[in-house]
Write an enzyme that holds these catalytic residues in place. Structure first.
Site, PDB file in Angstrom:
ATOM      1  N   SER A 263       0.840  -1.198   0.000  1.00 23.46           N
ATOM      2  CA  SER A 263       0.000   0.000   0.000  1.00 23.46           C
ATOM      3  C   SER A 263       0.873   1.245   0.000  1.00 23.46           C
ATOM      4  O   SER A 263       2.090   1.180   0.184  1.00 23.46           O
ATOM      5  CB  SER A 263      -0.875   0.018   1.258  1.00 23.46           C
ATOM      6  OG  SER A 263      -0.057   0.292   2.384  1.00 23.46           O
ATOM      7  N   LYS A 264       0.202   2.367  -0.192  1.00 16.41           N
ATOM      8  CA  LYS A 264       0.896   3.647  -0.184  1.00 16.41           C
ATOM      9  C   LYS A 264       1.615   3.848   1.156  1.00 16.41           C
ATOM     10  O   LYS A 264       2.717   4.361   1.207  1.00 16.41           O
ATOM     11  CB  LYS A 264      -0.135   4.756  -0.408  1.00 16.41           C
ATOM     12  CG  LYS A 264       0.431   6.145  -0.268  1.00 16.41           C
ATOM     13  CD  LYS A 264      -0.608   7.173  -0.617  1.00 16.41           C
ATOM     14  CE  LYS A 264      -0.608   8.337   0.354  1.00 16.41           C
ATOM     15  NZ  LYS A 264       0.680   8.796   0.817  1.00 16.41           N
TER      16      LYS A 264
END
Ligand code: GLU
Length: 513
Positions: A263-264
Site C-alpha cells: 500500500s501507499k
C-alpha cells in the site's frame, strides 16, 4: 477469434503499481497475440470519482510506453470508452434481465436493510446478505404486485434493480491462473445492477461493455475474483455464454516482507514510491513521489514490474518490451502473491543505466542542464553521461552529477573541508594546478597516471588530497573518480576550479575558528 483485452480502471484514486502491472499484462497479452489492447474508464460510481485520476492513469500508461488501440478519446467503433458517456445504453439490458426473471426491483430503504441484517444476526445466521433466503421478506417486486411496482416507480420512489441469484446451484469455471473455481450460489448475494438515478453499477456496466466490446479475456487483479461467479452467471442470464470471455485473476503485489498487499503507507514508511508518477491529492494537497520523479527509466520500471508475479521462459531477467511481448504467456503467471522489492527495482534501473548509450542518457539530462543555464552541446553531455553512468542508479543522480560537472561549485561539502583542510594547505594544490598546466594529455588513463605520479613525487597520501580535490572540483564527495572528473573538465576548467576553491576553503575554515 482475435484477442481483445481491456484495462478497465475506476478513476477513484491514483493508479498504483498494481494497476500498472494489470495494464502491462493486458498489453503484453494483446501484443503477443496480435490482438487489441483497450482502455475503458469505469466511472459509474460518480460519488467516488477523484479529480485528475483519469488523466493521471492515461499519462502513466503513456510514460510506460503502453500504447492502447482503443480508449478514451479514440474513435474505435466500440466507443465511447468511458462508461459515464455510455449511460443510456445499459437500461435495456437490465430490462432484459427483469423480463427473463433474472432481476427485480427493490424498494428497501437503508433502515429496512439494516433491520434485515439485525434480524438475520439475531436468528444466528452467518450470512447477512440480500439473497434467496432473505429476499422473500423484503420490499421488492418479487413480493409486490405488478400494479404496486408500477405505481411506486411512477410516483418517483427510489429503487434499485437487483440480480436474482438462484439458490443451491454451483458455479464452476476455469480461471487461467487459478484453475477450476467452484462456488455455491448460496454464497452470492443479489447484487445491485442498476439504480433509479439511471446509472448502472460496476457489475452490470462491466459485463455489458465486455460483451459489446467483444472482450475475449478478462485479465484483472485478484480482488475481483469474488465477483467473477456473478459475472459468469450474468453471461448465462443474458444468453451470451458463447461470448463469455476467459478469466485470469492476477496475484497481489505484496509488501517487501510478504505480509499483505503493498500500500501507499508501506511506500511512505519504507521510503519508496508505489505510484508511477508524482501524485498530488486534490483534497489534502499531499504529494506522493512517483517512480518517474524518483529517477526511474520507464523501460526499467516496466521490466521490473513484469517480473513481479510472472516468470520469463529462460530465467533471463533483463528483457526489452519487445522480448516481454514475445515471451509473455498467462501460464507463467504465479498463483501466489509476489513481493515488491525496492532493492531489485534499483538494480534494474542501474542495469538499464549502464546499458544505455551516453547519447540516450543525454536526452534525460538535457532539460535539467538547460534549466541551469548550461549551453553545452549534446555530444559533450553524452560524453559526460557515458562516464557518469557506471556509478549512478537514478536519473536524478545522473542529472545532479552532470550539473556538478558543467557548473563550477559555489557551495562545498563542509564536512570534508573541515576534516581535511588545514589553513594554508593551498600549497599542494597550487603545485598541483601548476603541474596540470604542464600536462598535455587529458585522457582518463593519462590523468590517472599523472595523479599517481604527483602523489608519489610529493610524498602525499591519496586520502589527504583526493577527497579535497573532488570537493574543489564538483562541490561534493559523491560522483565519479577524481581522474575522471579532471579528464571531463579538461585543463582550463580544472585549474580554474582549484584556484577558486583554495580561498573559499580557507574562508570556511576561518569562519569555523
Ligand atoms: N473497474 C474495475 C477496477 O477498478 C475493473 C475490474 C475489471 O477489470 O473487471 O479495477
Amino acid at each position: 477469434m482475435s484477442v481483445r483485452v481491456r484495462f478497465a480502471p475506476s478513476p477513484t484514486g491514483p493508479l498504483h503499481i498494481g494497476g500498472v502491472r494489470t495494464a502491462l499484462y493486458n498489453y503484453l497479452f494483446a501484443r503477443h497475440h496480435k490482438g487489441k489492447f483497450i482502455i475503458r474508464v469505469e466511472d459509474t460510481d460518480q460519488n467516488r470519482l477523484v479529480e485528475g485520476a483519469e488523466e493521471y492513469m492515461l499519462e502513466s500508461l503513456k510514460w510506460c510506453g503502453l500504447e492502447w488501440d482503443e480508449g478514451p478519446g479514440s474513435t474505435g467503433k466500440f466507443g465511447p470508452y468511458k462508461q459515464s458517456e455510455r449511460k443510456q445504453l445499459y437500461y435495456p439490458y437490465v430490462q432484459q434481465l427483469i423480463a427473463s426473471g433474472h432481476a427485480y426491483y427493490a424498494f428497501d430503504t437503508p433502515d429496512e436493510l439494516d433491520a434485515m441484517r439485525e434480524k438475520l444476526k439475531a436468528a444466528g445466521s452467518t450470512s447477512l446478505q440480500y439473497d434467496a433466503a432473505s429476499r422473500s421478506s423484503m420490499n421488492n417486486s418479487l413480493n409486490l404486485t405488478a400494479e404496486e411496482v408500477k405505481n411506486r416507480i411512477q410516483a418517483g420512489a427510489n429503487y434499485v434493480i437487483r440480480v436474482k441469484i438462484p439458490a443451491e446451484e454451483e458455479v464452476r469455471f476455469t480461471d487461467l491462473i487459478r484453475g477450476e473455481v467452484v462456488v455455491s450460489t448460496n454464497q452470492l448475494d443479489d447484487k445491485v445492477l442498476f439504480k433509479s438515478d439511471g446509472m448502472p453499477t460496476y457489475h452490470l456496466a462491466n459485463i455489458v461493455d465486455d460483451y459489446l466490446m467483444k472482450i475475449t479475456h478478462v485479465i484483472r487483479g485478484e480482488e475481483w475474483l469474488p465477483s467473477a461467479p456473478l459475472h459468469y452467471l450474468l453471461y448465462k442470464f443474458f444468453g451470451w455464454e458463447a461470448a463469455r470471455p476467459q478469466f485470469a485473476h492476477l496475484p497481489l503485489i505484496l509488501r517487501p516482507d510478504g505480509n499483505g498487499k503493498l500500500s501507499k503507507r508501506d511506500g511512505d514508511r519504507l521510503g519508496f514510491p508505489v505510484f508511477p508518477l508524482n501524485w498530488k491529492d486534490p483534497l489534502s494537497g499531499e504529494l506522493s513521489l512517483g517512480f518517474r520523479e524518483r529517477g526511474f527509466f520507464p523501460d526499467a520500471f516496466i521490466n521490473m514490474l513484469a517480473l513481479i508475479g510472472w516468470a520469463p521462459h529462460e530465467g533471463k531477467e533483463m528483457l526489452t518490451l519487445e522480448e516481454l511481448i514475445n515471451d509473455f504467456s498467462i501460464d507463467r503467471i504465479h498463483k501466489a502473491g509476489a513481493r515488491f522489492d525496492f532493492e531489485k527495482a534499483k538494480w534494474f534501473n542501474h542495469e538499464y543505466m549502464k546499458q544505455k548509450s551516453g547519447a540516450e542518457l543525454a536526452t534525460y539530462v538535457a532539460d535539467a542542464l538547460k534549466d541551469h543555464g548550461v549551453t553545452a552541446s549534446m555530444d559533450a553531455v553524452a560524453g559526460v553521461c557515458e562516464t557518469l553512468k557506471a556509478r549512478c542508479t537514478f536519473i536524478t543522480e545522473l542529472r545532479e552529477q552532470a550539473i556538478n560537472l558543467f557548473i563550477a561549485p559555489t557551495v562545498f561539502e563542509e564536512s570534508v573541508v573541515r576534516n581535511k583542510w588545514l589553513y594554508g594547505a593551498g600549497r599542494n594544490f597550487h603545485q598541483l594546478s601548476e603541474d596540470l598546466l604542464g600536462l598535455n594529455d587529458f585522457a582518463m588513463k593519462s590523468v590517472d597516471d599523472f595523479l599517481h605520479g604527483f602523489l608519489k613525487k610529493n610524498n602525499i597520501k591519496a586520502g589527504d588530497i583526493l577527497p579535497l580535490l573532488r570537493v574543489m572540483l564538483i562541490g561534493t564527495k559523491n560522483g565519479p573518480a577524481v581522474f575522471e572528473i579532471i579528464s571531463l573538465l579538461g585543463q582550463q576548467e580544472t585549474v580554474a576550479r582549484i584556484h577558486a576553491a583554495i580561498p573559499a576553503f580557507d574562508t570556511l575554515i576561518k569562519s569555523e575558528e
